[in-house]
Design an enzyme around this catalytic site. Structure first.
Site, PDB file in Angstrom:
ATOM      1  N   HIS A 292       0.876  -1.177   0.000  1.00 36.64           N
ATOM      2  CA  HIS A 292       0.000   0.000   0.000  1.00 36.64           C
ATOM      3  C   HIS A 292       0.914   1.228   0.000  1.00 36.64           C
ATOM      4  O   HIS A 292       2.012   1.180   0.563  1.00 36.64           O
ATOM      5  CB  HIS A 292      -0.850  -0.048   1.269  1.00 36.64           C
ATOM      6  CG  HIS A 292      -1.912   0.998   1.366  1.00 36.64           C
ATOM      7  ND1 HIS A 292      -1.640   2.290   1.728  1.00 36.64           N
ATOM      8  CD2 HIS A 292      -3.256   0.936   1.165  1.00 36.64           C
ATOM      9  CE1 HIS A 292      -2.762   2.981   1.746  1.00 36.64           C
ATOM     10  NE2 HIS A 292      -3.769   2.195   1.406  1.00 36.64           N
ATOM     11  N   ASP A 369       3.267  -4.211   7.922  1.00 34.89           N
ATOM     12  CA  ASP A 369       1.993  -3.514   7.758  1.00 34.89           C
ATOM     13  C   ASP A 369       0.898  -4.557   7.985  1.00 34.89           C
ATOM     14  O   ASP A 369       0.640  -5.410   7.134  1.00 34.89           O
ATOM     15  CB  ASP A 369       1.924  -2.929   6.337  1.00 34.89           C
ATOM     16  CG  ASP A 369       0.588  -2.257   6.064  1.00 34.89           C
ATOM     17  OD1 ASP A 369      -0.333  -2.388   6.885  1.00 34.89           O
ATOM     18  OD2 ASP A 369       0.473  -1.606   5.006  1.00 34.89           O
ATOM     19  N   GLN A 372      -4.276  -5.185   6.873  1.00 33.41           N
ATOM     20  CA  GLN A 372      -5.237  -6.153   6.332  1.00 33.41           C
ATOM     21  C   GLN A 372      -5.204  -7.485   7.069  1.00 33.41           C
ATOM     22  O   GLN A 372      -6.198  -8.209   7.071  1.00 33.41           O
ATOM     23  CB  GLN A 372      -4.972  -6.399   4.836  1.00 33.41           C
ATOM     24  CG  GLN A 372      -5.203  -5.184   3.965  1.00 33.41           C
ATOM     25  CD  GLN A 372      -6.664  -4.736   3.924  1.00 33.41           C
ATOM     26  OE1 GLN A 372      -7.581  -5.483   4.265  1.00 33.41           O
ATOM     27  NE2 GLN A 372      -6.885  -3.494   3.528  1.00 33.41           N
ATOM     28  N   LYS A 395     -10.453  -0.828  10.337  1.00 33.98           N
ATOM     29  CA  LYS A 395     -10.591  -2.072   9.551  1.00 33.98           C
ATOM     30  C   LYS A 395     -10.856  -3.245  10.484  1.00 33.98           C
ATOM     31  O   LYS A 395     -11.022  -4.379  10.047  1.00 33.98           O
ATOM     32  CB  LYS A 395      -9.313  -2.338   8.751  1.00 33.98           C
ATOM     33  CG  LYS A 395      -9.028  -1.264   7.711  1.00 33.98           C
ATOM     34  CD  LYS A 395      -7.802  -1.618   6.902  1.00 33.98           C
ATOM     35  CE  LYS A 395      -7.163  -0.434   6.233  1.00 33.98           C
ATOM     36  NZ  LYS A 395      -7.789   0.006   5.007  1.00 33.98           N
ATOM     37  N   CYS A 534      -4.744   2.392  -3.743  1.00 35.16           N
ATOM     38  CA  CYS A 534      -3.491   2.905  -3.153  1.00 35.16           C
ATOM     39  C   CYS A 534      -2.344   1.941  -3.375  1.00 35.16           C
ATOM     40  O   CYS A 534      -1.470   1.769  -2.511  1.00 35.16           O
ATOM     41  CB  CYS A 534      -3.644   3.201  -1.659  1.00 35.16           C
ATOM     42  SG  CYS A 534      -4.892   4.419  -1.307  1.00 35.16           S
TER      43      CYS A 534
HETATM   44  N1  PMP Z   1      -1.788  -0.611   4.514  1.00 34.75           N
HETATM   45  C1  PMP Z   1      -2.709  -1.395   3.982  1.00 34.75           C
HETATM   46  C2  PMP Z   1      -2.326  -2.790   3.543  1.00 34.75           C
HETATM   47  C3  PMP Z   1      -4.010  -0.934   3.832  1.00 34.75           C
HETATM   48  O1  PMP Z   1      -4.921  -1.725   3.281  1.00 34.75           O
HETATM   49  C4  PMP Z   1      -4.331   0.369   4.258  1.00 34.75           C
HETATM   50  C5  PMP Z   1      -5.744   0.909   4.115  1.00 34.75           C
HETATM   51  N2  PMP Z   1      -6.294   0.725   2.856  1.00 34.75           N
HETATM   52  C6  PMP Z   1      -3.332   1.153   4.813  1.00 34.75           C
HETATM   53  C7  PMP Z   1      -2.072   0.637   4.933  1.00 34.75           C
HETATM   54  C8  PMP Z   1      -3.593   2.546   5.282  1.00 34.75           C
HETATM   55  O2  PMP Z   1      -4.441   2.542   6.405  1.00 34.75           O
HETATM   56  P1  PMP Z   1      -5.034   3.886   6.981  1.00 34.75           P
HETATM   57  O3  PMP Z   1      -5.712   4.574   5.834  1.00 34.75           O
HETATM   58  O4  PMP Z   1      -6.004   3.447   8.021  1.00 34.75           O
HETATM   59  O5  PMP Z   1      -3.920   4.691   7.540  1.00 34.75           O
END
Ligand code: PMP
Length: 578
Positions: A292, A369, A372, A395, A534
Site C-alpha cells: 500500500h 503492515d 489487512q 478495519k 493505493c
Molecule cells: N496498509 C494497507 C495494507 C491498507 O490496506 C491500508 C488501508 N487501505 C493502509 C495501509 C492505510 O491505512 P489507513 O488509511 O487506516 O492509515
C-alpha cells in the site's frame, strides 16, 4: 502405531521431567505421514511459532462418524503434542470431541512445564481448530447452526495460565450481521446493503457503537490528566483497551502498544522516527511492489533523504513473494524490510515469520503492515518476532482515527518521537527536553481516547466470537467467491490461489471499466471498491490502471456472494457484454 492416551499417561507418570520431554519428541517421531498437498494456507493453524497444518477426516457423515485428526509440523515438540491430540481425539465422534475434557488431559500430563508460552498458543490454536471442525461437521449435518464456531476462551493470551476450551457460540453469518446496525437499514431501494468493502473500512457492531456512546455520556474526560472520578475511570478504560490489544496480539508487554491515528501515521512514525536515525547513506531498504502507498512512499522518501537505496523482493507470476530470489536482494546493507502481512489488492498472505527469520541473519529491522491481516487472522507477535507492526482500528470493526503501532521494547527505545508536546515529555527546560518511556513518548497531546476505548471493545467483540472462527468463515466465503467469479466470461482475477490469500479478490472483466462496474453494482446495493486501491506500483506491475475489489469480513454471508454475482450479471447485460 501410535500409543493410546492411557499408555502416554503411564509413560509420563514413570518418567522424570527430562525424560518426559524426550518421550514427547519420540511421540513426534512416530507420527503418521501427512499428505503433502494438504500443507496449504487453509489448513495452517495460526498462532504457532512453527508451521502447523491440521485436517480432520471422518469415516462417514452424520453424528456417528468417527474422526481422525491428521496434522504435521516442522517442530518435533509440536509433533509430539499432535500425537497427544490424536491419542485423545481420534476415533471419537464430533459430539464426543466437543464434550471431551482435553484440558484435563493437559493438566494430567502437566504439559505446561514442557512447552513455552508461544507453543501453548499454538496448542490452543490446534485445539480450537479441531473443535471448530467437529462443530462444523455437526452443523453440516443439520444438527447445529449453518456455520459453527468455537472459541478457546483464554482471557490472557500473553501467557495463558491454563487452557479453557469451551464452545461459546456459533458463528452464523446472519447472526453476526444482525449485530451491525448499518447493515440492517434498508437502502432507498428497500433492500439491505451488501457491503463488500471491508478492506477499506469495516462496519461496527452495536457493542462498539454503544461503548463510544457510553464514554461520551457517562464519564468522558481527558486521559492521564485529572485524578477526579471521570479522570480515573477514563484512564482505567483507556489503559484497559491497551491491555486488551496487547493480549489480542500476544505482545510481550502493554507498553509495546502505542496508540496512533492509524496505519499511515504509524508507518511514517517508524520511517522517520526510527529510520531517519538508523538508515545511513549506502544502506538498503527492502520492500515489495505489492505495498500500500502507506508502506511504500515513506520508505521511498526516507531513502531519498538518507541516500539509501530502495529495493524490491520480486513477485512470482501469481502475486506471491518470490523467496527463491530473496538472497539476490537481501544482504548486509539491508537495514529495513518493510512488508505487508496481507496485500490489500491481491489478498496475498506473506510469510512474515520466514522474512523475519531471514532478516535476523543480516540484522535488518522488520516493519510489518498489519492493516489487512490483523482483522482477519491471528497475529502472534511473540511468535513472528517482528520489530514493528502497525494496523488501523477502522478495519478491525473499530472507529476511525485510532490505530496501533507495536514495537519491540528495544526498538521503541531507539526510536525518536516525531510529534512533540504534552504528555510525552519527562522534563522540559528552556534549553533541552527529555522524553517519557514508551508508549507515552509516542503519544503526544490528546489521544483519540474514545476511539481507543472503543477499539478495545472491538477486540473483545472479536475474541467473543474467535478470530480463528472468523478466519475460517471468511475463507469459506472467499473460496465460493473465487469459484463463482471464475465462471464469469472475460474475467481476470489477480493474486494467488486460495491457500495463499485472505478474504480479498481484485478482478477485471474484459471490456468493462471497473468504475462502470462498481457503479452498476451499486445500483443493485452491492458495495465494492474500484481504482488502484493505493497500490499504483502494483497496478503498474500488473499492467492495469484499475481493478474492482471485493473484500470480506465476519458479517458477510453466502447470500452476499449470490447478490454480487446477480449484480455482475446485471452489469454485463446492461453493458451488453452478454
Ligand atoms: N496498509 C494497507 C495494507 C491498507 O490496506 C491500508 C488501508 N487501505 C493502509 C495501509 C492505510 O491505512 P489507513 O488509511 O487506516 O492509515
Amino acid at each position: 502405531m501410535l500409543p493410546t492416551l492411557d499408555e502416554i499417561f503411564e509413560e509420563f507418570a514413570d518418567l522424570d521431567r527430562e525424560d518426559q520431554s524426550q518421550y514427547l519428541l519420540e511421540l513426534g517421531d512416530g507420527l503418521p505421514s501427512f499428505p503433502v498437498d494438504a500443507r496449504t494456507e487453509l489448513n495452517r493453524v495460526h498462532g504457532c511459532q512453527s508451521q502447523v497444518w491440521l485436517i480432520t477426516e471422518t469415516d462417514g457423515t452424520g453424528g456417528e462418524a468417527a474422526f481422525t485428526i491428521r496434522a504435521d509440523s516442522d517442530s518435533n515438540i509440536v509433533r509430539g503434542l499432535i500425537a497427544i491430540l490424536q491419542a485423545a481425539f481420534n476415533s471419537k465422534t464430533a459430539q464426543q470431541i466437543l464434550d471431551y475434557d482435553i484440558l484435563g488431559v493437559f493438566q494430567r500430563l502437566d504439559l505446561q512445564q514442557h512447552i513455552s508460552p508461544q507453543r501453548r498458543n499454538g496448542l490452543r490454536g490446534m485445539v480450537e481448530r479441531i473443535l471448530l471442525l467437529a462443530h462444523r461437521h455437526l452443523s453440516d449435518d443439520g444438527q447445529g447452526n449453518s456455520i459453527a464456531s468455537l472459541v478457546v476462551h483464554v482471557d490472557s493470551c500473553a501467557v495463558p495460565a491454563k487452557f479453557l476450551p469451551v464452545p461459546v457460540q456459533s458463528l452464523d453469518g446472519e447472526q453476526i450481521r444482525r449485530q451491525f446496525p448499518v447493515l440492517n437499514r434498508p437502502l432507498a431501494s428497500g433492500q439491505l446493503p451488501v457491503y463488500l468493502d471491508s478492506g477499506a473500512s469495516a462496519q461496527k457492531p452495536q457493542v462498539v457503537i454503544d461503548k463510544e456512546r457510553e464514554v461520551e455520556e457517562q464519564y468522558f474526560a481527558n486521559a492521564h490528566r485529572g485524578t477526579y472520578q471521570f479522570g480515573l475511570r477514563i484512564d482505567e478504560e483507556f489503559e484497559g483497551a491497551r491491555t486488551a490489544i496487547a493480549r489480542f496480539l500476544n505482545a510481550a508487554s502493554d507498553s509495546s502498544i502505542v496508540f496512533t491515528p492509524g496505519t499511515t501515521v504509524g508507518l511514517n512514525m517508524i520511517a522517520f522516527g526510527w529510520g531517519r536515525r538508523h538508515v545511513q547513506p549506502g544502506d538498503e531498504i527492502l520492500t515489495t511492489v505489492m505495498e500500500h502507498h502507506a508502506n511504500f512512499v515513506p520508505w521511498q522518501q526516507l531513502a531519498k533523504e538518507r541516500g539509501a537505496t530502495l529495493r524490491l523482493i520480486p513477485l512470482t507470476a501469481d502475486g506471491r513473494l518470490d523467496l527463491g530470489q530473496l538472497d539476490e536482494v537481501l544482504n548486509s546493507r539491508t537495514k529495513v524490510i518493510a512488508i505487508t502481512a496481507m496485500s490489500n489488492m491481491l489478498g496475498t498472505v506473506n510469510p512474515v515469520g520466514e522474512i523475519v527469520r531471514r532478516a535476523r541473519q543480516v540484522g535488518a529491522c522488520v516493519v510489518v503492515d498489519g492493516a489487512q491481516s490483523v482483522p482477519h487472522m491471528t497475529t502472534d507477535l511473540q511468535a513472528i518476532d517482528a520489530d514493528f507492526l502497525v494496523f488501523s482500528g477502522h478495519k478491525l470493526y473499530g472507529p476511525t482515527g485510532v490505530g496501533v503501532l507495536y514495537g519491540k521494547p528495544e526498538r521503541l527505545e531507539e526510536m525518536d518521537p516525531i510529534i512533540f508536546g504534552g504528555h510525552m515529555i519527562s522534563e522540559v527546560r528552556i534549553e533541552e527536553s527529555t522524553w517519557s518511556p514508551a508508549p507515552a513518548k509516542f503519544e503526544a497531546g490528546t489521544m483519540p481516547i474514545v476511539q481507543a476505548i472503543a477499539l478495545g471493545e472491538a477486540v473483545r467483540w472479536i475474541q467473543s466470537i474467535g478470530l480463528e472462527a472468523i478466519h475460517q468463515h471468511e475463507q469459506t466465503l472467499l473460496k465460493s467467491t473465487i469459484e463463482r467469479l471464475k465462471a464469469v466470461p472475460g474475467i481476470t482475477i489477480y493474486g494467488p490461489e486460495l491457500e495463499h490469500r485472505g478474504g480479498i479478490v481484485s478482478f477485471r472483466i474484459e471490456g468493462i471499466h471497473p468504475e462502470d462496474l462498481a457503479a452498476l453494482l451499486d445500483q443493485k446495493g452491492v458495495f465494492t471498491r474500484h481504482g488502484h486501491h493505493c497500490t499504483m506500483p502494483l497496478h503498474g506491475h500488473l499492467g492495469v490502471s484499475a481493478t474492482t475489489r471485493v473484500s470480506l469480513a465476519a458479517y458477510n454471508t453466502q447470500s452476499d456472494i449470490e447478490q454480487l454475482m446477480q449484480a455482475i450479471d446485471f452489469a454485463r447485460r446492461t453493458l451488453k457484454k452478454v
